[in-house]
Structures are given as structure tokens and as C-alpha cells.
Scaffold this motif. Structure first.
Motif, PDB file in Angstrom:
ATOM      1  N   PHE A   1      26.888  40.965 -26.879  1.00  0.00           N
ATOM      2  CA  PHE A   1      27.428  40.836 -25.534  1.00  0.00           C
ATOM      3  C   PHE A   1      27.901  39.402 -25.315  1.00  0.00           C
ATOM      4  CE2 PHE A   1      24.969  44.631 -24.070  1.00  0.00           C
ATOM      5  CZ  PHE A   1      26.022  45.286 -23.446  1.00  0.00           C
ATOM      6  N   ILE A   2      28.984  39.249 -24.557  1.00  0.00           N
ATOM      7  CA  ILE A   2      29.460  37.928 -24.159  1.00  0.00           C
ATOM      8  C   ILE A   2      29.742  37.944 -22.660  1.00  0.00           C
ATOM      9  CG2 ILE A   2      31.196  36.131 -24.484  1.00  0.00           C
ATOM     10  CD1 ILE A   2      31.737  37.197 -27.245  1.00  0.00           C
ATOM     11  N   LYS A   3      29.175  36.993 -21.944  1.00  0.00           N
ATOM     12  CA  LYS A   3      29.408  36.903 -20.496  1.00  0.00           C
ATOM     13  C   LYS A   3      29.112  35.478 -20.044  1.00  0.00           C
ATOM     14  CE  LYS A   3      26.575  38.148 -17.466  1.00  0.00           C
ATOM     15  NZ  LYS A   3      25.653  38.757 -16.489  1.00  0.00           N
ATOM     16  N   LYS A   4      29.274  35.231 -18.767  1.00  0.00           N
ATOM     17  CA  LYS A   4      28.942  33.928 -18.198  1.00  0.00           C
ATOM     18  C   LYS A   4      27.562  33.968 -17.578  1.00  0.00           C
ATOM     19  CE  LYS A   4      33.418  31.825 -17.194  1.00  0.00           C
ATOM     20  NZ  LYS A   4      34.252  31.200 -16.129  1.00  0.00           N
ATOM     21  N   GLU A   5      26.785  32.930 -17.862  1.00  0.00           N
ATOM     22  CA  GLU A   5      25.476  32.770 -17.244  1.00  0.00           C
ATOM     23  C   GLU A   5      25.221  31.277 -17.081  1.00  0.00           C
ATOM     24  OE1 GLU A   5      22.259  34.920 -17.234  1.00  0.00           O
ATOM     25  OE2 GLU A   5      23.162  36.858 -17.658  1.00  0.00           O
ATOM     26  N   ASN A   6      23.942  30.930 -16.764  1.00  0.00           N
ATOM     27  CA  ASN A   6      23.620  29.510 -16.610  1.00  0.00           C
ATOM     28  C   ASN A   6      22.719  29.049 -17.756  1.00  0.00           C
ATOM     29  OD1 ASN A   6      21.069  30.452 -15.971  1.00  0.00           O
ATOM     30  ND2 ASN A   6      21.460  30.418 -13.792  1.00  0.00           N
ATOM     31  N   LEU A   7      21.917  28.029 -17.518  1.00  0.00           N
ATOM     32  CA  LEU A   7      21.134  27.407 -18.583  1.00  0.00           C
ATOM     33  C   LEU A   7      19.743  28.013 -18.782  1.00  0.00           C
ATOM     34  CD1 LEU A   7      22.041  23.676 -17.853  1.00  0.00           C
ATOM     35  CD2 LEU A   7      22.871  25.079 -19.738  1.00  0.00           C
ATOM     36  N   PHE A   8      19.482  29.163 -18.191  1.00  0.00           N
ATOM     37  CA  PHE A   8      18.144  29.751 -18.295  1.00  0.00           C
ATOM     38  C   PHE A   8      17.692  29.859 -19.743  1.00  0.00           C
ATOM     39  CE2 PHE A   8      15.289  33.347 -18.838  1.00  0.00           C
ATOM     40  CZ  PHE A   8      14.318  33.094 -17.876  1.00  0.00           C
ATOM     41  N   TYR A   9      18.559  30.349 -20.604  1.00  0.00           N
ATOM     42  CA  TYR A   9      18.166  30.623 -21.985  1.00  0.00           C
ATOM     43  C   TYR A   9      17.955  29.345 -22.799  1.00  0.00           C
ATOM     44  CZ  TYR A   9      19.797  35.259 -20.661  1.00  0.00           C
ATOM     45  OH  TYR A   9      19.970  36.457 -20.021  1.00  0.00           O
ATOM     46  N   LYS A  10      18.531  28.236 -22.366  1.00  0.00           N
ATOM     47  CA  LYS A  10      18.273  26.970 -23.069  1.00  0.00           C
ATOM     48  C   LYS A  10      16.882  26.448 -22.770  1.00  0.00           C
ATOM     49  CE  LYS A  10      22.793  25.050 -24.094  1.00  0.00           C
ATOM     50  NZ  LYS A  10      23.695  23.877 -23.989  1.00  0.00           N
TER      51      LYS A  10
ATOM     52  N   TYR B   1      23.717  31.973 -28.491  1.00  0.00           N
ATOM     53  CA  TYR B   1      24.353  30.701 -28.127  1.00  0.00           C
ATOM     54  C   TYR B   1      24.521  30.635 -26.619  1.00  0.00           C
ATOM     55  CZ  TYR B   1      27.883  27.007 -27.724  1.00  0.00           C
ATOM     56  OH  TYR B   1      28.561  25.870 -27.383  1.00  0.00           O
ATOM     57  N   THR B   2      24.297  29.453 -26.065  1.00  0.00           N
ATOM     58  CA  THR B   2      24.510  29.198 -24.641  1.00  0.00           C
ATOM     59  C   THR B   2      25.419  27.992 -24.493  1.00  0.00           C
ATOM     60  OG1 THR B   2      22.276  29.992 -24.136  1.00  0.00           O
ATOM     61  CG2 THR B   2      23.403  28.754 -22.426  1.00  0.00           C
ATOM     62  N   GLU B   3      26.548  28.206 -23.859  1.00  0.00           N
ATOM     63  CA  GLU B   3      27.506  27.134 -23.619  1.00  0.00           C
ATOM     64  C   GLU B   3      27.010  26.247 -22.480  1.00  0.00           C
ATOM     65  OE1 GLU B   3      32.323  27.406 -23.423  1.00  0.00           O
ATOM     66  OE2 GLU B   3      31.203  28.593 -21.957  1.00  0.00           O
ATOM     67  N   ASP B   4      27.353  24.969 -22.524  1.00  0.00           N
ATOM     68  CA  ASP B   4      27.046  24.099 -21.393  1.00  0.00           C
ATOM     69  C   ASP B   4      27.763  24.606 -20.149  1.00  0.00           C
ATOM     70  OD1 ASP B   4      25.447  22.449 -22.893  1.00  0.00           O
ATOM     71  OD2 ASP B   4      27.057  21.031 -23.363  1.00  0.00           O
TER      72      ASP B   4
ATOM     73  N   GLY C   1      29.515  30.309 -20.924  1.00  0.00           N
ATOM     74  CA  GLY C   1      29.449  31.521 -21.727  1.00  0.00           C
ATOM     75  C   GLY C   1      28.169  31.631 -22.525  1.00  0.00           C
ATOM     76  N   ILE C   2      27.682  32.865 -22.695  1.00  0.00           N
ATOM     77  CA  ILE C   2      26.554  33.126 -23.588  1.00  0.00           C
ATOM     78  C   ILE C   2      26.924  34.278 -24.516  1.00  0.00           C
ATOM     79  CG2 ILE C   2      24.841  32.392 -21.883  1.00  0.00           C
ATOM     80  CD1 ILE C   2      24.067  35.412 -21.669  1.00  0.00           C
ATOM     81  N   VAL C   3      26.293  34.290 -25.671  1.00  0.00           N
ATOM     82  CA  VAL C   3      26.422  35.388 -26.622  1.00  0.00           C
ATOM     83  C   VAL C   3      25.016  35.942 -26.845  1.00  0.00           C
ATOM     84  CG1 VAL C   3      27.134  36.069 -28.946  1.00  0.00           C
ATOM     85  CG2 VAL C   3      28.406  34.286 -27.709  1.00  0.00           C
ATOM     86  N   ALA C   4      24.817  37.218 -26.510  1.00  0.00           N
ATOM     87  CA  ALA C   4      23.470  37.802 -26.519  1.00  0.00           C
ATOM     88  C   ALA C   4      23.446  39.105 -27.300  1.00  0.00           C
ATOM     89  CB  ALA C   4      23.007  38.045 -25.089  1.00  0.00           C
TER      90      ALA C   4
END
Length: 362
Positions: free
Chosen positions: A63-72, A89-92, A101-104
Motif C-alpha cells: 500500500f502507498i498513501k500519505k500519513e505522518n511520522l507515527f511509524y518513525k 518506508y516513511t517519507e519526511d 508518503g508511506i509504503v506499508a
């Protein structure tokens, strides 16, 4: 190549840094999901195929979508009772937008979702109370509070519950008036405007935070953001998803959201104390030394304190979901009338309870 496709490919390449020249070794076909139940973001599924028979350790889909820094801040499988997807991966985040963007992992073949109506089963609510208890105890015991600066209101140039959002929510719930003028008429909506007031919301929130600092609220705990394991005899929670609206707030915020959106008015009112007790019993179990940092009375106080301000987002969501049912975006033609009436009745119960709490929450 358009900028959107370039961005998606860049996210994929960043997700698998151990594979040099990833996009030359793996082809990706992007599918944009029909995401009618979520009105906040686009979601893509990337179908990955290894080229030329190369042996690589990559999933078939992500999955690819926009999220925040929770996963970092919170790696996969580090919070007891609180499952969420593995993120590659979690984008800044982008300043002013608060998301990146995140890839989950793609859990689609392992899970199911429930519908807004009839809503959550009793056992599912218990699993959610256990999840919140695990998450909140983890936050309270953590010495590292660096996450706070990324999730407090205004972080990264974005305020989740600003003046404009409060106004938008209040304007939206006027749509209840023509649906049931006998109940919602006679200025009934206008009389609960205090619960949509930005200053009142902030005062209640600051009281909640002062009592229990550093609590992360998911913020959008509706049934579409809870994934359940297929075939589980105990209604096991597979994952909580969609953390793009998280903020620092009350320990009871997400509990209020689950109960008001996921249950009928009768079930919510008759079982709230039972669910709070189950949450508290689970919460206490994480403090083996007996030094539990919160009493049940404090939890109950938090619930009443934040109820009028957590439920203004519930009312907002209910109004939108009623419209989505009527427009055929969710549900089937056979259940539109029944489902809309059930959601409207949940709204009636919320409004009555907000009225009962006036002048006690601020």
C-alpha cells in the motif's frame, strides 16, 4: 513520466534500500483504490513483479498513501495489544501539510472490515479497549517523549482541530435539521455550538493533557480504520490504520469516538461503564509493580471532560456517512433507509448527552 508516478516510484525505491537499482529489477503497476469510505486521502496498491527471474525478497503488493511520522516513532510490533501494519518506508512530512508518503504491507487477504451499521460487536469493542490500554500504558511508561513535538497541535505547520475545522464541522451538522426537524429543530443544533467552540475545545484538551501528558490520540477511530482477522474466534484485531490525524490529547478521546460511532445509542449508553472498566482492568495489568498512574475515577472524568469535543467529529462523520449512503457510495440500495435512520439515532443520542454535559466540561 508524470510527477505522481515519479513520486510513487521514488517511494518504492526508498522502501527497499538493500536492493540497488530497485526500479530496474522490479516493475510496479499502480492501482488507485476506490476509497469511498475514507474522504481524507488517496490510496494506491503497487503490484510488484520481479524482472528477468531475479530472486528478490519483495512482497507481491504494498500500500502507498500519505500519513505522518507515527511509524518513525513506533516501529512495528512494539506496542502491546496495539497492532498496526508493517511499514517499509516513511517519507519526511511536508511543512504545512503534516503528512508524507508511506509504503506499508498489504493485509487485504487476511482481514475484513465492519460496516458503520450495524457497527461493532461486543467482543470487538473489548479488543479495542485492550488495544487502547496497551497503547496508553506504553506511552505512560516511555521515558522518550520526543514524539510529542511531532504530534502536538500545530506541529509541522498543521493544526488538526483549528478554527476552520471546528466551523466546518458545525456547519455540516445542520444537515440533521431537515432529516428530523422535530428533534433537531428549534435551535437544538445552535444550542450545542459551545462544544464546537475553538477556545472551549482547547481548554478541555489542555486540562486533559495536564492530567496525563504525552497521550497520542488516533483521532479518526471509525470502523473503516479497524481491520479484523478473518476466521478469528475471538474477534482478534489485525491492525489499526490511518494515523494521519493523530494529536496529543485526552486518554479518553479515542474511546469516545469508538463508542459513539460504532454502537447504537442504546448499546453505548448501557455498556459504556462496562467498556471503561474493561479498559481500566487491562491498563492496570501493564503495571506489575502496582503503581498504576491513573484511577478509574480519573478515567471516567476524562471521558466526560472530552466527550462534547470528541463527539463533534463523530457528529460530523455521521452527517457525511448519511449522505454517502444516500448517494450510493457505501452500503446497498436495500439498506439505505434503515442505515440512515440508525446513524441519525446515534446522532440524537450524542446531542442529548452533549446537552447534559453543558457547563461541566470547560
Amino acid at each position: 513520466m508524470n510527477s505522481r508516478l515519479e513520486h510513487l516510484l521514488r517511494l518504492l525505491e526508498s522502501s527497499f534500500p538493500e536492493i540497488p537499482d530497485f526500479n530496474r529489477k522490479v516493475s510496479a503497476n499502480f492501482e488507485k483504490l476506490d476509497n469511498a469510505k475514507s474522504f481524507w486521502s488517496d490510496i494506491y496498491v503497487a503490484h510488484l513483479q520481479k524482472l528477468n527471474g531475479i530472486e528478490l525478497d519483495v512482497p507481491d503488493t504494498v500500500f502507498i498513501k500519505k500519513e505522518n511520522l507515527f511509524y518513525k516513532h513506533f516501529p512495528h510490533k512494539t506496542i502491546p495489544n496495539f497492532p498496526f501494519p508493517k511499514v517499509y518506508y516513511t517519507e519526511d512530512v511536508l511543512s504545512g501539510e503534516g503528512t508524507g508518503g508511506i509504503v506499508a504491507e498489504n493485509l487485504s487477504d487476511q482481514i475484513y472490515e465492519v460496516e458503520h451499521v450495524p457497527g461493532l460487536k461486543h467482543e470487538q469493542v473489548l479488543r479495542l479497549m485492550e488495544a487502547f490500554a496497551g497503547f496508553h500504558s506504553h506511552l505512560m511508561k516511555s521515558k522518550d517523549k520526543s514524539y510529542v513535538m511531532d504530534f502536538e497541535e500545530g506541529a509541522n505547520g498543521k493544526e488538526q482541530w483549528g478554527v476552520e475545522m471546528q466551523k466546518r464541522m458545525f456547519d455540516e451538522i445542520h444537515n440533521f435539521e431537515p432529516l428530523d426537524p422535530d428533534f433537531f429543530g428549534e435551535d437544538r443544533i445552535r444550542n450545542i455550538k459551545w462544544s464546537f467552540d475553538y477556545g472551549n475545545k482547547n481548554r478541555a484538551q489542555q486540562k486533559a493533557i495536564a492530567a496525563f501528558p504525552g497521550i497520542i490520540c488516533h483521532g479518526d477511530m471509525n470502523v473503516t480504520n479497524m481491520l479484523w482477522k478473518k476466521g478469528s474466534p475471538i474477534n482478534e484485531l489485525a491492525a489499526i490504520i490511518d494515523f494521519q490525524m493523530v494529536f496529543i490529547g485526552s486518554i479518553a478521546f479515542d474511546i469516545v469516538r469508538v463508542l459513539t460511532l460504532g454502537l447504537s445509542r442504546e448499546d453505548r449508553r448501557s455498556k459504556t461503564k462496562e467498556y471503561l472498566e474493561h479498559y481500566y482492568k487491562t491498563f492496570c495489568g501493564f503495571f506489575e509493580d502496582g503503581k498504576v498512574p491513573m484511577t478509574f475515577e480519573q478515567l471516567s472524568h476524562q471521558y466526560k471532560l472530552i466527550f462534547p469535543f470528541a463527539t463533534n467529529f463523530s457528529l460530523f462523520g455521521i452527517s457525511i456517512y448519511i449522505r454517502m449512503y444516500k448517494e450510493g457510495l457505501i452500503g446497498t440500495a436495500d439498506d439505505v433507509t434503515v442505515n440512515c435512520e440508525e446513524l441519525l439515532d446515534r446522532a440524537r443520542g450524542i446531542v442529548e448527552d452533549i446537552e447534559a454535559l453543558e457547563n461541566t466540561s470547560i
